[in-house]
Design an enzyme around this catalytic site. Structure first.
Site, PDB file in Angstrom:
ATOM      1  N   GLU A  27       1.615  -0.586  -5.173  1.00 51.78           N
ATOM      2  CA  GLU A  27       0.903   0.648  -5.507  1.00 51.78           C
ATOM      3  C   GLU A  27       1.481   1.688  -5.524  1.00 51.78           C
ATOM      4  O   GLU A  27       2.116   2.394  -4.470  1.00 51.78           O
ATOM      5  CB  GLU A  27      -0.406   0.803  -4.299  1.00 51.78           C
ATOM      6  CG  GLU A  27      -1.266   1.970  -4.513  1.00 51.78           C
ATOM      7  CD  GLU A  27      -1.953   2.248  -3.435  1.00 51.78           C
ATOM      8  OE1 GLU A  27      -3.207   2.583  -3.686  1.00 51.78           O
ATOM      9  OE2 GLU A  27      -1.660   2.247  -2.301  1.00 51.78           O
ATOM     10  N   ASP A  76       0.907  -1.061   0.112  1.00 50.81           N
ATOM     11  CA  ASP A  76       0.017   0.148  -0.083  1.00 50.81           C
ATOM     12  C   ASP A  76       0.686   1.321  -0.029  1.00 50.81           C
ATOM     13  O   ASP A  76       1.751   1.504   0.594  1.00 50.81           O
ATOM     14  CB  ASP A  76      -0.866   0.038   1.221  1.00 50.81           C
ATOM     15  CG  ASP A  76      -1.825   1.206   1.233  1.00 50.81           C
ATOM     16  OD1 ASP A  76      -2.512   1.422   0.493  1.00 50.81           O
ATOM     17  OD2 ASP A  76      -1.644   1.981   2.335  1.00 50.81           O
TER      18      ASP A  76
END
Length: 719
Positions: A378, A342
């Site tokens: 990401e 993330d």
């Protein structure tokens, strides 16, 4: 109680069959106490007197799995210098393998008194906070082996443990919302029949429900609020939280592996649940605030590139050790097959800028365990220069946000999209080829947990996040969505049919694109969140997956885009068939980029790829540059696959012609004369069934086909 010196490594609580070694890092501490917590509410405190390189440690014979514990740190409390030690706060072990309970929000879990952020709060937090748990590390994995699915054969399915299983009609109530639910045969059969190879789980590291959300009657449903990087989230266990969650997670991984499905974890190493300077003191802040967090020039505050209040200090050797130890633990002890990071750009910020030469990337590259699993970034964060799609090192794959944006733009009719769409369809060579990466560096997706579901993408122009309690201000406002003429649900059969077609267009495009496709859970049968594009706080039926009922719904319209009954099952069947079409044909999952020329040694004079106007003529520069261009054909030559098979053999496949009409008018397409004499229609998104079993209409070179507006047709020429 006997207290032996113990060892400084490994960090955390390590049970060896006779007792437990405890070790915790704190450079700021003058003194550290280990607190053993008893079920009657009492505590036994043991000072950790031994210290090696700022690691305090002791071995306690007879301390067994299931024992709850925490730390108290005695040291300076001087927020202006970035120091926030406070022995009144019971602290979680950063290396705890399991955690018990939850945070019950009270002023005592904060280091300051409410309304006075620079004050010191000496209220004891123990009655209101979580505790760490000693875990038995032994588990019978049997003959468990990672499927180790090659990227070119990978189909990723992003899912939430609770959201996927909570409403499944075939799961017993006690297994819904749990790790055990993932391992239930009904879930496994759905994934395998769909053709999924890799399950990407939204955060399962122990997380905290934010104080603000709890006060508002909401919860941190998504889980991007980690407090324990080694501990499986206790609320997802069906039968206990004193280490049972570890066993249950391992059982789930073993069952998924037996079904041939990899397990990837969505991990949040960029920040913790302690938030900004007004956040609680739960673990890292009280142990050694300045060693764990990136502090601002005014050291009372935190540098935040994540939008959560804090960022971990990626130039700290102790933070880097924590992350690498955590990654290795989940691979070696929990048998997971990879990670999706993330806001990964934050992990590359040693100082200010995102740096692909950062220490974190170096550590991952040389690590003999972590470097061998799937690593997905990401590739952005919220800091300056944080959008880094295409800029991660060669070992990494990336969520390709540009793929998502371009595919959405094409099918909603955005002008000047065709040229970039062609690049995204063929693996995004403009992003990945220069640094030696290949099409498989691109994880392609149209939807994910963050944003509209597939059904909502074709049903809403605007977000509808009122349930989140922020007056619809939260969430992305520019969604590149199109409601097909009506905002929200509609009974108009034409609108419903168009929405169904658009969903088939997105699914087909995703599965026909070079790269690694990723589906979001429930999109295969058209789940909706009612237009909420930021359901992070909706731990309820709004965000949970509503599974189609097994019995036929006589009133359902198969042309309807989603929902229960025939419509949902029709979309599910279309998605399954598209996934298997991809898996059956290597021309859709090439390991190398197209060359645009014939491949030597194939005795085939045709190029490996060719682009045509709807009239069947080769595309010219002016055709690409036309503002209104929204239609084309692309020829994929199954005889010109340049990469060899696993034994060095030549790969041959059928050839395909993809016809795309993203405009709002029906168009006649001419089949190119010199790229194949006989073809068969195998996909037509204008039809409810979409894919014809055994093939559909036969056509010949030079023949015209009429494509309905906003539809995609695929022709196949046998090898």
């Amino acid at each position: 109680m006997q207290v032996w010196p113990g060892q400084a490594y490994p960090l955390g609580a390590t049970y060896d069959g006779a007792g437990t070694n405890f070790a915790v890092f704190s450079e700021a501490a003058r003194r550290v106490e280990l607190c053993l917590l008893h079920d009657d509410g009492s505590q036994t405190s043991v000072e950790l007197r031994e210290k090696d390189a700022f690691v305090r440690h002791a071995y306690l014979p007879g301390v067994m799995p299931g024992q709850r514990y925490g730390f108290r740190v005695y040291g300076p409390y001087a927020p202006e210098r970035g120091q926030r030690c406070n022995s009144a706060k019971l602290l979680l072990d950063p290396y705890a393998r399991a955690m018990s309970g939850g945070v019950r929000w009270d002023e005592s879990v904060y280091g300051y008194r409410f309304g006075r952020p620079d004050s010191r709060n000496d209220l004891d937090s123990a009655p209101h906070t979580m505790s760490s748990v000693v875990v038995n590390p032994y588990f019978d994995w049997g003959d468990d082996r990672s499927p180790r699915t090659d990227y070119h054969r990978t189909v990723i399915y992003e899912a939430h443990v609770k959201g996927l299983t909570m409403l499944h009609p075939e799961l017993p109530p006690e297994l819904r919302g749990t790790y055990a639910g993932l391992a239930h045969p009904a879930v496994l059969s759905h994934l395998t029949e769909l053709g999924v190879t890799t399950l990407e789980l939204m955060p399962v590291h122990q997380f905290v429900h934010d104080h603000r959300l709890v006060d508002a009657g909401l919860r941190n449903y998504w889980g991007y609020n980690t407090i324990g990087f080694f501990a499986p989230h206790n609320a997802y266990a069906s039968w206990g939280e004193r280490g049972e969650q570890v066993l249950e997670f391992k059982h789930a991984v073993r069952a998924l592996h037996q079904a041939g499905i990899e397990v990837i974890l969505d991990v949040v190493y960029n920040h913790t649940a302690e938030g900004n300077h007004l956040g609680p003191t739960l673990s890292f802040r009280g142990l050694d605030n300045a060693s764990y967090y990136r502090l601002a020039e005014d050291r009372r505050h935190y540098t935040d590139t994540t939008g959560t209040g804090n960022s971990l200090l990626m130039r700290s050797p102790h933070v880097l050790q924590l992350i690498m130890d955590s990654l290795r633990y989940w691979v070696t002890e929990m048998h997971v097959d990879g990670f999706r990071f993330d806001l990964a750009a934050t992990l590359a910020r040693q100082f200010h800028e995102v740096d692909r030469l950062s220490s974190f990337f170096d550590l991952v590259q040389q690590d003999p365990v972590v470097s061998q699993v799937k690593l997905i970034a990401e590739p952005w964060d919220l800091g300056e220069g944080g959008y880094q799609v295409g800029n991660f090192p060669p070992l990494w794959t990336e969520w390709n946000g540009k793929y998502r944006d371009t595919v959405r733009d094409l099918w909603r009719g955005e002008p000047r999209t065709l040229a970039e769409f062609a690049s995204r369809l063929t693996g995004s060579s403009d992003l990945y080829q220069d640094d030696g990466r290949r099409p498989l560096a691109s994880v392609n997706f149209v939807t994910c947990h963050d944003g509209f579901t597939l059904r909502d993408l074709v049903s809403y122009d605007e977000k509808h996040n009122e349930a989140n309690g922020e007056q619809n201000r939260d969430g992305e406002s520019h969604n590149r969505s199109w409601n097909c003429g009506v905002e929200g649900e509609s009974d108009d059969p034409e609108v419903r049919e168009l929405r169904a077609r658009q969903m088939r267009n997105f699914i087909a495009t995703l599965m026909l694109s070079q790269g690694v496709p990723m589906l979001s859970h429930g999109d295969e049968f058209g789940r909706t969140q009612g237009g909420n594009n930021n359901a992070y706080c909706q731990d309820n039926e709004l965000a949970w997956v509503h599974w189609p009922q097994p019995e036929a719904d006589a009133d359902a319209d198969p042309a309807d885009g989603a929902g229960d009954g025939l419509a949902a099952r029709a979309l599910l069947e279309f998605t399954r068939t598209m996934v298997w079409l991809r898996r059956d044909h290597p021309v859709f999952r090439r390991r190398r980029f197209f060359h645009g020329r014939p491949v030597q040694g194939t005795h085939d004079e045709l190029t490996d790829i060719a682009w045509f106007t709807p009239h069947g003529e080769q595309m010219r520069p002016r055709d690409w540059q036309s503002a209104q261009a929204g239609a084309m054909s692309v020829f994929l030559n199954g005889h010109a696959i340049s990469e060899p098979g696993p034994r060095g053999e030549r790969i041959r496949d059928d050839s395909f012609l993809l016809m795309v009409n993203a405009g709002d008018e029906d168009l006649d397409f001419t089949v190119p004369v010199d790229h194949g004499r006989e073809w068969q229609v195998v996909v037509d998104t204008a039809r409810t069934a979409g894919v014809r079993a055994g093939g559909g209409t036969k056509v010949v070179g030079g023949q015209r086909l009429r494509l309905l507006n906003r539809s995609l047709t695929v022709l196949r020429r046998p090898a």
